[in-house]
Design an enzyme around this catalytic site. Structure first.
Site, mmCIF file in Angstrom:
data_model
loop_
_atom_site.group_PDB
_atom_site.id
_atom_site.type_symbol
_atom_site.label_atom_id
_atom_site.label_comp_id
_atom_site.label_asym_id
_atom_site.label_seq_id
_atom_site.Cartn_x
_atom_site.Cartn_y
_atom_site.Cartn_z
ATOM 1 N N GLU A 188 -34.177 42.336 11.571
ATOM 2 C CA GLU A 188 -32.907 42.968 11.930
ATOM 3 C C GLU A 188 -32.618 43.999 10.852
ATOM 4 O O GLU A 188 -32.211 43.648 9.746
ATOM 5 C CB GLU A 188 -31.796 41.919 12.020
ATOM 6 C CG GLU A 188 -32.046 40.819 13.044
ATOM 7 C CD GLU A 188 -32.079 41.329 14.466
ATOM 8 O OE1 GLU A 188 -31.740 42.512 14.694
ATOM 9 O OE2 GLU A 188 -32.451 40.557 15.357
ATOM 10 N N CYS A 206 -24.529 46.884 9.460
ATOM 11 C CA CYS A 206 -25.765 47.520 9.937
ATOM 12 C C CYS A 206 -25.579 48.213 11.281
ATOM 13 O O CYS A 206 -26.351 49.104 11.626
ATOM 14 C CB CYS A 206 -26.896 46.494 10.015
ATOM 15 S SG CYS A 206 -26.556 45.090 11.092
#
Length: 481
Positions: A224, A258
């Site tokens: 990720e 993110c």
């Protein structure tokens, strides 16, 4: 799976990590397929852990940041984990079932099925920006899939890591779930171990190193990562509503997310008015930045210096920089207000690197097609946000632009939908760990074919007699159906 009441002290020793790993591998071999009841019990222990340690976790995270909004921690950390726990408990029984699938006529009356089998031991390496969510959500998935896990929290959130270690060792045996702490050498040592799967959340650059190290053991990875996630303001958008939602997504956790909107594409004749509106909305949401309990600080002085360097580089190269508050962040408080950049170009560092902070470049584009081309010309992002009401253009974005996930007419919210897989594509990552998709990612979906006593396939084989040849022709004819 038994609970221990003894607190096991931290060790950042590589040999200790090896012993933990060996113990978990042995436990996985001894109990390779935990029952539904065992898995639900593990998830219940995790829920109890959250309840007991909520206040300590919240304070520890705030202390690590210097200031972290308690409201944001409850919303973006605890709520996300609790939603994942509730979803997993509700659906785990059906996820675990052996799934019967279609068998071709040629091979009937044999039967085909898929058995979700635990992988064994999962390594979870988490970042600092959401230290609770990004270590416990993968753990929810790992436990639901029947695995054991070793957790590595970030060295940049040491107080949270202490609290997590206490919580895990009070509720789980070390051969079920364990915490290791240390610098980059411990994370590197984890990637060198032959885990059955590694879940890593962090930068693209480090993600590449994790994948390379894991490849030596053929260890599968879920990465990720991140990248520059665009927000596109279409000409058909409700501008005021859209900008409020963009600012909320940008300023939550001081932009250290993110999937935060990294830059904003708008019709070129709206750049200046959009910039002014964004600054006004930010001032309305945060009348003060320094000392405001609703705001969150930049994690440390080096990250603050990096953000300030991005802004200064843009200014030096001709961009216009405006801030929502006149007081600028200092090394002492690290409270950085919204900074809007107009006139940014691809030569500026702010348009090359993931920003990961409260800095928002606004790029003017001539048309809908130009906006799509701008995104398509760059690395595939972890998230994409499109604001508008034109159905044809919306579908155009969804089918022509690659992104890990998309939220339409809002930001961030696709990550909270446990029926949706969450993950990246290309430079923004690979794999996912949310909901059923994550359960399957951390399971071996074992293919099973069960043969019956009498079957036509027994007639195919050596010696190849004329009869066998006729059977082959019949089989090929059936195979075309």
């Amino acid at each position: 799976m038994n609970m221990t009441s003894d607190i096991i002290p931290f060790s950042n020793d590589v040999d200790h990590l090896q012993r933990l790993f060996d113990d978990q591998k042995g436990a996985a071999r001894a109990a390779p397929f935990p029952s539904l009841e065992d898995r639900l019990a593990s998830l219940k222990k995790l829920e109890t852990l959250l309840d007991e340690y909520q206040d300590r976790f919240t304070q520890a995270i705030s202390d690590d940041f210097g200031q972290r909004s308690f409201f944001e921690t409850r919303l973006t950390e605890f709520l996300v984990v609790r939603l994942a726990l509730t979803h997993a408990r509700k659906h785990l029984k059906s996820w675990m079932k052996t799934r019967t699938v279609h068998t071709h006529l040629l091979f009937k009356p044999g039967k085909s099925s898929i058995l979700p089998q635990p992988l064994g031991v999962v390594g979870i390496i988490a970042p600092w920006n959401f230290p609770l969510q990004l270590i416990l959500c993968p753990l929810v998935t790992a436990l639901a899939a029947g695995n054991r896990a070793i957790l590595k929290p970030s060295e940049l959130t040491p107080r949270f890591a202490d609290a997590l270690n206490d919580a895990i060792t009070r509720h789980f045996a070390a051969d079920e779930v364990a915490v290791v702490r240390g610098e980059a050498d411990i994370a590197q040592a984890m990637t060198n171990l032959p885990f059955d799967h590694i879940v890593f959340t962090g930068s693209t650059a480090v993600g590449r190193k994790v994948a390379q190290a894991a490849a030596a053991n053929l260890t599968p990875v879920t990465l990720e990562l991140g990248g520059k996630s665009p927000a596109i303001l279409d000409a058909s958008a409700d501008v005021t509503r859209a900008l409020r939602r963009i600012i909320k997504g940008k300023l939550t956790n001081c932009g250290q997310i993110c999937i935060a909107p990294d830059y904003l594409l708008v019709p070129e004749d709206k750049v200046e008015t959009v910039a002014a509106q964004l600054l006004d909305i930010a001032r309305e949401m945060y009348p003060e930045w320094d000392g405001n309990p609703d705001a969150t600080a930049v994690i440390n002085t080096s990250h603050l210096a990096r953000l300030q360097g991005l802004v200064q580089d843009a200014k030096d190269k001709g961009a216009t920089v405006q801030t929502a508050q006149s007081d600028h962040a200092s090394a002492d408080n690290r409270m950085m207000p919204l900074t809007v950049i107009t006139g940014a170009t691809s030569e500026m560092a702010v348009m090359q690197d993931e920003i990961f902070g409260p800095v928002l470049p606004i790029i003017g584009v001539k048309s809908h097609d130009a906006a799509l081309a701008y995104v398509q010309d760059r690395a595939r992002p972890l998230a994409l946000y499109w604001f508008g009401s034109d159905a044809a253009r919306r579908q155009d974005v969804l089918t022509k632009v690659h992104a890990g996930g998309v939220t339409i007419n809002d930001t961030l919210l696709h990550i909270l939908q446990d029926n949706l897989p969450f993950g990246g594509v290309g430079d923004s990552g690979t794999g996912n760990y949310h909901g059923k998709a994550g359960f399957e990612r951390l399971s071996h979906m074992k293919a099973i074919y069960r043969q019956v006593k009498y079957t036509a396939t027994d007639l195919l084989g050596a010696p190849v007699t004329p009869f066998v040849k006729r059977m082959l022709k019949l089989t090929e004819a059936i195979g075309r159906r």
